[in-house]
Design a protein around this motif. Structure first.
Motif, mmCIF file in Angstrom:
data_model
loop_
_atom_site.group_PDB
_atom_site.id
_atom_site.type_symbol
_atom_site.label_atom_id
_atom_site.label_comp_id
_atom_site.label_asym_id
_atom_site.label_seq_id
_atom_site.Cartn_x
_atom_site.Cartn_y
_atom_site.Cartn_z
ATOM 1 N N ILE A 1 19.495 39.154 61.548
ATOM 2 C CA ILE A 1 20.602 38.280 61.878
ATOM 3 C C ILE A 1 21.162 37.592 60.651
ATOM 4 C CG2 ILE A 1 19.118 36.289 62.354
ATOM 5 C CD1 ILE A 1 21.008 35.590 64.612
ATOM 6 N N VAL A 2 20.314 37.408 59.634
ATOM 7 C CA VAL A 2 20.799 36.822 58.390
ATOM 8 C C VAL A 2 20.497 37.690 57.209
ATOM 9 C CG1 VAL A 2 20.683 34.452 59.177
ATOM 10 C CG2 VAL A 2 18.667 35.491 58.221
ATOM 11 N N GLY A 3 19.993 38.849 57.445
ATOM 12 C CA GLY A 3 19.724 39.767 56.345
ATOM 13 C C GLY A 3 18.291 40.199 56.384
ATOM 14 N N PRO A 4 17.969 41.256 55.699
ATOM 15 C CA PRO A 4 16.598 41.703 55.615
ATOM 16 C C PRO A 4 15.733 40.655 54.956
ATOM 17 C CG PRO A 4 18.129 43.361 54.793
ATOM 18 C CD PRO A 4 18.899 42.114 54.989
ATOM 19 N N ASN B 1 27.431 26.333 55.454
ATOM 20 C CA ASN B 1 26.703 26.814 56.633
ATOM 21 C C ASN B 1 27.174 26.121 57.914
ATOM 22 O OD1 ASN B 1 24.599 28.904 56.199
ATOM 23 N ND2 ASN B 1 23.900 27.479 54.627
ATOM 24 N N MET B 2 28.471 26.088 58.101
ATOM 25 C CA MET B 2 29.006 25.424 59.291
ATOM 26 C C MET B 2 28.765 26.224 60.562
ATOM 27 S SD MET B 2 32.547 23.821 57.773
ATOM 28 C CE MET B 2 33.061 23.211 59.358
ATOM 29 N N ASN B 3 28.411 27.511 60.431
ATOM 30 C CA ASN B 3 28.065 28.291 61.624
ATOM 31 C C ASN B 3 26.601 28.131 62.008
ATOM 32 O OD1 ASN B 3 27.088 29.641 59.382
ATOM 33 N ND2 ASN B 3 27.319 31.653 60.301
ATOM 34 N N TYR B 4 25.871 27.331 61.241
ATOM 35 C CA TYR B 4 24.453 27.088 61.534
ATOM 36 C C TYR B 4 24.331 26.057 62.647
ATOM 37 C CZ TYR B 4 19.804 25.020 60.867
ATOM 38 O OH TYR B 4 18.538 24.521 61.068
ATOM 39 N N VAL B 5 23.592 26.393 63.673
ATOM 40 C CA VAL B 5 23.380 25.521 64.823
ATOM 41 C C VAL B 5 21.935 25.015 64.773
ATOM 42 C CG1 VAL B 5 23.335 25.379 67.329
ATOM 43 C CG2 VAL B 5 25.093 26.745 66.196
ATOM 44 N N ASN C 1 26.392 40.362 65.810
ATOM 45 C CA ASN C 1 27.426 40.337 66.832
ATOM 46 C C ASN C 1 26.809 40.013 68.184
ATOM 47 O OD1 ASN C 1 29.494 40.799 68.607
ATOM 48 N ND2 ASN C 1 30.215 42.635 67.550
ATOM 49 N N MET C 2 27.304 38.960 68.800
ATOM 50 C CA MET C 2 26.742 38.527 70.068
ATOM 51 C C MET C 2 27.024 39.505 71.195
ATOM 52 S SD MET C 2 24.889 35.877 70.062
ATOM 53 C CE MET C 2 24.921 35.663 71.824
ATOM 54 N N PHE C 3 28.019 40.358 71.052
ATOM 55 C CA PHE C 3 28.392 41.249 72.138
ATOM 56 C C PHE C 3 27.887 42.665 71.923
ATOM 57 C CE2 PHE C 3 31.722 37.963 71.770
ATOM 58 C CZ PHE C 3 31.499 37.338 72.982
ATOM 59 N N SER C 4 27.007 42.871 70.965
ATOM 60 C CA SER C 4 26.462 44.199 70.740
ATOM 61 C C SER C 4 25.454 44.529 71.826
ATOM 62 C CB SER C 4 25.803 44.271 69.361
ATOM 63 O OG SER C 4 24.699 43.397 69.311
ATOM 64 N N LEU D 1 31.153 31.519 68.946
ATOM 65 C CA LEU D 1 30.127 32.303 69.630
ATOM 66 C C LEU D 1 29.782 33.569 68.862
ATOM 67 C CD1 LEU D 1 28.374 32.766 72.179
ATOM 68 C CD2 LEU D 1 30.364 33.885 73.205
ATOM 69 N N GLU D 2 30.763 34.130 68.180
ATOM 70 C CA GLU D 2 30.563 35.384 67.458
ATOM 71 C C GLU D 2 29.776 35.200 66.166
ATOM 72 O OE1 GLU D 2 31.400 39.593 66.769
ATOM 73 O OE2 GLU D 2 31.488 38.305 68.523
ATOM 74 N N TYR D 3 29.983 34.081 65.482
ATOM 75 C CA TYR D 3 29.442 33.912 64.134
ATOM 76 C C TYR D 3 28.285 32.918 64.049
ATOM 77 C CZ TYR D 3 33.275 36.556 62.011
ATOM 78 O OH TYR D 3 34.135 37.552 61.638
ATOM 79 N N TYR D 4 27.896 32.276 65.137
ATOM 80 C CA TYR D 4 26.878 31.237 65.022
ATOM 81 C C TYR D 4 25.507 31.848 64.722
ATOM 82 C CZ TYR D 4 24.144 31.987 69.279
ATOM 83 O OH TYR D 4 23.282 32.498 70.217
#
Length: 677
Positions: free
Chosen positions: A434-437, A186-190, A5-8, A88-91
């Motif tokens: 961010i993507v898992g352990p 993986n469309m949220n992959y930048v 979460n970008m707002f954490s 912004l939240e999921y990228y």
């Protein structure tokens, strides 16, 4: 497993507040500014008539100035803003790669993804309603007055407008499909482009791809939606009629029939509406990718103490947010190539004291990145044999290859007091929560799961003797990263069969000590567990879902290799420039460590590419908004690594022969000097 979460609280740092959020706002603003011309094109295409072109244009102009058009435009702007916020939240800059079918299914059914799908479903309904209002005619309202009965008994009633309902449900279906395909592709992959371009040129070059993908995907979505509506269309119809107290007009053919679905005008309007929906969302995503990956120049050093945390040497050591570290490494690679004045700041000495703090911090972090990747490759190679099964333990030191000997000796060089910190990095320096352990089932590289009910009997026979209570169990069982410790592969056969390290003379167990036997209850439960495993292992569907994919495992291993590519480029260009620009010789003190680390990594990469599926280059899809560059990162890393070593050897030439290193590394370095590698 999913982007953080970008707002954490953890992510809310100065860079997110001052840079990332404003870049996201700029991308949303441009998407809103582009919405009027896109909407105008949609109005023309949805209302155009070949028989009456002038009348169509006049109707379009009159509609664009009416109150309903303004209201729908406001709703569309709200949807665009929500799509930008969700981007912004999921990228993420490190893609989530599922190593098995069941892992991908777990991603699709995750609660976080469920929320995402429901949000896209609601936004799809809103956009579809706006499209229905824009098209007008028979699509405009959900109900219309009709008469039921014959003769004098007929009474006016409100009937369901199934054309309007089909457009709304099509928007919901396309929204959910877009959300699920975003996970699969993986469309949220930048990703970051290797060639730097102005934002306008990137947008202009990508615009035809977005148009093609939106139209094509809309066609597929409408096809799938028609099939679903043909079989299940009666369910939403009955629910809407009951909820809104509407009736079905018996004199009109239902649309969930063959005759109703063959309406070409209805199919065209569904396709053009789905294309409009996907195009506006994909344009918002494209603009977000362009803005968020724009180059950011960090100061190398600052005269003010309060700004020290924003300087490049300090930023490189930050673990969160991940985008900050990636942009810092990108800036390092660019300054090392194109900015002589900033390179001088890297080579400068601190005042007072005369210490190369900038160079030490930058080189240490880059070497730490490369050492971390080397450890991961060694652990992967030790776990996976050349045929995809667990590697059996060696029965003697005679099986140790010359390559392993050189790696061991080189590792001892890297573990000298000066470089002790290099191999003390975590499993991933990017805090891969961010993507898992690091070993989560969704992102972990391919490793044989011995506890899985689907492990082959041959695999269990290979690894059954390993004692899980051994201190070596669950860790990297490799001599490559051990120093002066008992080497598991060079011990006696008995020690290896038992899976335990050789006992020192002071810790030899007494002959009276016997291994405790498990209780009968434990044996009974173990037998039942094995029976369940064998039963499930014979089911083809279970095997299909749980079998791991070696190709995806190799991709997951190099998922964050863009950072290593920049670290290699930055180090090699700085070393090359130091030959003529380093007045104080600060680079020369770490040149042996840099060369040794690169040669280590090259040997580990070469060994990895000898594994099955590692050298097979996947086909890059050009018709999807999902970025597939992560599938070829390992090839880019291998090319960059070789280029970096050549860049150093061509600059220093035979002077490198004075560097002390292992015989294997000297031989490999000589091949680079002679351009034979």
């Amino acid at each position: 497993m999913y982007p953080h979460n970008m707002f954490s609280t953890e992510q809310s740092c100065w860079f997110v507040r001052k840079v990332i959020c404003w870049r996201a706002v700029a991308s949303i603003a441009w998407a809103v500014l582009l919405l009027p011309p896109i909407t105008a094109v949609f109005v023309i295409l949805s209302r155009f008539s070949l028989l009456h072109p002038i009348q169509t244009i006049s109707e379009c102009l009159s509609f664009l100035t009416c109150a309903s058009a303004i209201f729908t435009f406001i709703l569309l702007c709200g949807v665009i803003i929500m799509v930008g916020i969700m981007n912004l939240e999921y990228y993420t800059v490190i893609p989530t790669i599922a190593c098995s079918k069941i892992a991908l299914l777990g991603q699709l059914l995750h609660p976080r993804q469920f929320v995402n799908s429901m949000a896209h479903c609601i936004m799809g309904i809103i956009v579809a309603w706006c499209c229905a209002i824009t098209i007008g005619g028979r699509y405009e309202t959900i109900g219309y007055p009709c008469t039921q009965g014959d003769g004098t008994d007929s009474s006016p009633q409100m009937c369901l407008n199934e054309y309007h309902l089909m457009i709304l449900l099509a928007g919901a279906f396309v929204g959910i499909s877009h959300s699920l395909l975003g996970v699969i592709y993986n469309m949220n992959y930048v990703s970051f482009h290797s060639v730097q371009q102005y934002k306008y040129l990137r947008f202009k070059g990508s615009l035809p791809l977005v148009v093609k993908y939106s139209a094509t995907q809309a066609l597929y979505s409408v096809r799938n939606y028609i099939v679903v509506y043909f079989f299940l269309g009666y369910i939403p119809k009955a629910w809407i009629c009951k909820t809104l107290n509407l009736h079905l007009n018996s004199s009109v053919h239902p649309l969930d029939s063959v005759a109703g679905l063959l309406d070409l005008s209805l199919l065209y309007h569904q396709w053009i509406s789905a294309s409009f929906l996907l195009f506006t969302w994909n344009i918002t995503l494209l603009l977000f990718r362009i803005f968020v990956t724009e180059v950011y120049s960090f100061p190398v050093q600052s005269s003010f103490t309060e700004d020290a945390h924003q300087c490049l040497p300090k930023v490189l050591t930050d673990k969160q947010p991940i985008i900050l570290k990636f942009l810092a490494l990108q800036d390092l690679a660019l300054l090392s190539q194109h900015s002589p004045s900033r390179r001088c700041e890297v080579f400068s000495l601190s005042q007072p004291g005369g210490h190369p703090h900038n160079w030490n911090a930058i080189s240490k972090e880059c070497l730490s990145l490369l050492a971390d990747l080397t450890q991961r490759l060694i652990a992967y190679h030790d776990t996976v044999a050349t045929n995809g099964r667990a590697k059996s333990l060696s029965t003697g030191s005679e099986r140790k290859t010359s390559s392993e000997t050189s790696v061991t000796s080189g590792a001892e060089d890297l573990m000298s007091p000066r470089q002790t910190l290099l191999l003390k990095t975590p499993a991933s320096v990017f805090a891969r929560s961010i993507v898992g352990p690091p070993h989560s089932p969704l992102t972990a590289p391919f490793t044989p799961d011995l506890d899985s009910p689907f492990a082959s009997p041959a695999l269990r026979r290979l690894t059954a003797p390993v004692d899980q209570c051994s201190p070596w169990f669950g860790t990297v069982q490799s001599p490559h990263i051990m120093r002066r410790g008992p080497k598991l592969w060079s011990t006696s056969t008995d020690s290896q069969v038992n899976g335990s390290p050789p006992a020192s003379p002071a810790s030899v167990p007494s002959p009276k000590q016997e291994q405790s036997k498990p209780s009968r209850l434990a044996q009974f439960l173990q037998n039942r567990k094995e029976q369940v495993k064998n039963f499930l292992a014979k089911r083809v569907l279970i095997m299909y879902l749980f079998n791991k994919l070696p190709e995806a495992s190799s991709q997951a291993l190099f998922a964050d290799s863009q950072a290593h590519i920049w670290a290699l480029e930055g180090l090699s260009y700085l070393v090359q420039a130091s030959f003529s620009e380093d007045q104080f010789g600060v680079v020369q003190t770490t040149l042996p460590s840099i060369l040794g680390c690169m040669l280590f990594l090259q040997e580990a990469v070469d060994r990895h590419f000898k594994l099955p599926h590692a050298s097979s280059k996947p086909v890059r899809s050009s018709s999807s908004m999902g970025d597939s560059t992560h599938k070829t990162l390992r090839f880019a890393l291998r090319a960059t690594l070789k280029t970096a070593i050549y860049r150093i050897t061509t600059t220093f030439g035979n002077h490198l022969n004075a560097i002390q290193m292992s015989a294997e590394h000297q031989k490999r370095l000589q091949q680079f000097l002679e351009f034979k590698e």
